[in-house]
Write an enzyme that holds these catalytic residues in place. Structure first.
Site, PDB file in Angstrom:
ATOM      1  N   ARG A  25      83.817 -34.529  88.572  1.00 53.14           N
ATOM      2  CA  ARG A  25      85.092 -35.156  88.212  1.00 53.14           C
ATOM      3  C   ARG A  25      84.992 -35.839  86.853  1.00 53.14           C
ATOM      4  O   ARG A  25      85.948 -35.852  86.076  1.00 53.14           O
ATOM      5  CB  ARG A  25      85.526 -36.158  89.280  1.00 53.14           C
ATOM      6  CG  ARG A  25      86.909 -36.782  89.012  1.00 53.14           C
ATOM      7  CD  ARG A  25      87.390 -37.586  90.193  1.00 53.14           C
ATOM      8  NE  ARG A  25      87.593 -36.716  91.335  1.00 53.14           N
ATOM      9  CZ  ARG A  25      87.535 -37.117  92.603  1.00 53.14           C
ATOM     10  NH1 ARG A  25      87.289 -38.380  92.880  1.00 53.14           N
ATOM     11  NH2 ARG A  25      87.733 -36.258  93.584  1.00 53.14           N
ATOM     12  N   ARG A  43      70.213 -38.512  87.352  1.00 57.29           N
ATOM     13  CA  ARG A  43      70.540 -38.672  88.767  1.00 57.29           C
ATOM     14  C   ARG A  43      72.021 -38.387  88.969  1.00 57.29           C
ATOM     15  O   ARG A  43      72.522 -37.361  88.521  1.00 57.29           O
ATOM     16  CB  ARG A  43      70.147 -40.065  89.276  1.00 57.29           C
ATOM     17  CG  ARG A  43      68.677 -40.384  89.132  1.00 57.29           C
ATOM     18  CD  ARG A  43      68.313 -41.683  89.809  1.00 57.29           C
ATOM     19  NE  ARG A  43      66.917 -42.044  89.543  1.00 57.29           N
ATOM     20  CZ  ARG A  43      66.291 -43.033  90.133  1.00 57.29           C
ATOM     21  NH1 ARG A  43      66.930 -43.794  91.019  1.00 57.29           N
ATOM     22  NH2 ARG A  43      65.035 -43.295  89.842  1.00 57.29           N
ATOM     23  N   ARG A  86      88.065 -47.621  88.139  1.00 58.78           N
ATOM     24  CA  ARG A  86      87.555 -46.599  89.052  1.00 58.78           C
ATOM     25  C   ARG A  86      88.665 -45.630  89.431  1.00 58.78           C
ATOM     26  O   ARG A  86      89.784 -46.043  89.780  1.00 58.78           O
ATOM     27  CB  ARG A  86      86.973 -47.243  90.313  1.00 58.78           C
ATOM     28  CG  ARG A  86      86.700 -46.234  91.421  1.00 58.78           C
ATOM     29  CD  ARG A  86      85.758 -46.739  92.491  1.00 58.78           C
ATOM     30  NE  ARG A  86      86.003 -46.109  93.784  1.00 58.78           N
ATOM     31  CZ  ARG A  86      85.748 -44.842  94.072  1.00 58.78           C
ATOM     32  NH1 ARG A  86      85.253 -44.030  93.151  1.00 58.78           N
ATOM     33  NH2 ARG A  86      85.995 -44.372  95.284  1.00 58.78           N
ATOM     34  N   ASP A 202      92.930 -38.771 100.632  1.00 60.98           N
ATOM     35  CA  ASP A 202      92.542 -37.398 100.972  1.00 60.98           C
ATOM     36  C   ASP A 202      92.473 -37.159 102.474  1.00 60.98           C
ATOM     37  O   ASP A 202      91.924 -36.160 102.934  1.00 60.98           O
ATOM     38  CB  ASP A 202      91.208 -37.033 100.317  1.00 60.98           C
ATOM     39  CG  ASP A 202      90.056 -37.922 100.761  1.00 60.98           C
ATOM     40  OD1 ASP A 202      90.260 -38.775 101.658  1.00 60.98           O
ATOM     41  OD2 ASP A 202      88.950 -37.765 100.222  1.00 60.98           O
TER      42      ASP A 202
END
Length: 242
Positions: A25, A43, A86, A202
């Site tokens: 994303r 990572r 975020r 979702d």
């Protein structure tokens, strides 16, 4: 300054950052920037920089869960980022907010373990009001359900033998559940940064509403696209007012 976890230098980081869980994303968001370039992929932490409407910003993935995400937030702020937004997904607590809806988080219930090791019980996890307003205004410019209100941050994704009090959170007015926002808000508060969050729903976390979980529907993909654009536009609005 070298940031050893993100593996980037602070001199390369701008004042604004969009953070998200999925490294893929992050690449999608970076694809909407002018002059985007990847700084590092260490990572779960993938870092891009670029510009949107002339405003420099970073896009950084933080993985799943509060502890790893908090490492990302800490290093970004240490590296000079002042505003973090975020962009993520969450489970809904209401049939009024089905999959594909957007929620701007005004505050987060601290139901995870990380922030208990950072601040005392009772310390609030609250979004910056200017970021909330900019996200909400930007999200309303797209088609679809947009709400703002409280979210809850948990560590658990799959249920065990201990019952998660989803019904109590719902009765108390919480709109959605996810895994990182409380960490973002508390870290930002501790380190003198500003933070906000927008999530695309979702599925349902409420057991009375829950169906088979599938976050890969067209409805969810469209909502993620809407929230990405809302976050980018919010940063442009915030910069114009600064």
């Amino acid at each position: 300054m070298y940031l050893p976890i993100l593996e980037v230098h602070s001199e390369e980081l701008p004042a604004y950052a969009i953070v998200c869980g999925d490294p893929r994303r992050a690449a999608v968001i970076a694809g909407k920037l002018d002059g985007a370039r990847e700084l590092a992929y260490a990572r779960e932490y993938r870092t891009f920089v670029g510009e949107f409407k002339g405003v420099k910003l970073a896009v950084v993935s933080h993985g799943v869960g509060s502890p790893g995400a908090a490492v990302c937030f800490e290093e970004l702020i240490k590296g000079g980022v002042k505003t973090l937004i975020r962009v993520g997904t969450a489970g809904s607590y209401s049939a009024d907010h089905p999959a594909g809806s957007l929620i701007v988080s005004t505050a987060a219930v601290r139901a995870e373990g990380l922030t208990k090791q950072l601040v005392p019980d009772g310390f609030p996890a609250i979004a910056d009001s200017d970021i909330v307003n900019a996200l909400y205004e930007s999200a309303l410019e797209s088609e679809g359900i947009v709400k703002k209100g409280m979210t809850v941050t948990l560590d658990v994704f799959f249920s065990g033998v201990v019952e998660v009090p989803h019904k109590q959170y719902k009765q108390a007015g919480v709109l959605a559940v996810e895994m990182e926002i409380a960490a973002l808000y508390v870290v930002a508060s501790l380190r003198g940064a500003k933070a906000g969050a927008i999530v695309a729903l979702d599925g349902y976390a409420d057991s009375d509403l829950a169906a088979e979980y599938d976050p890969h529907t067209k409805v969810v993909a469209n909502a993620v696209e809407r929230e990405i654009l809302a976050a980018l536009e919010a940063i442009a609005k915030l910069d114009a007012k600064s």
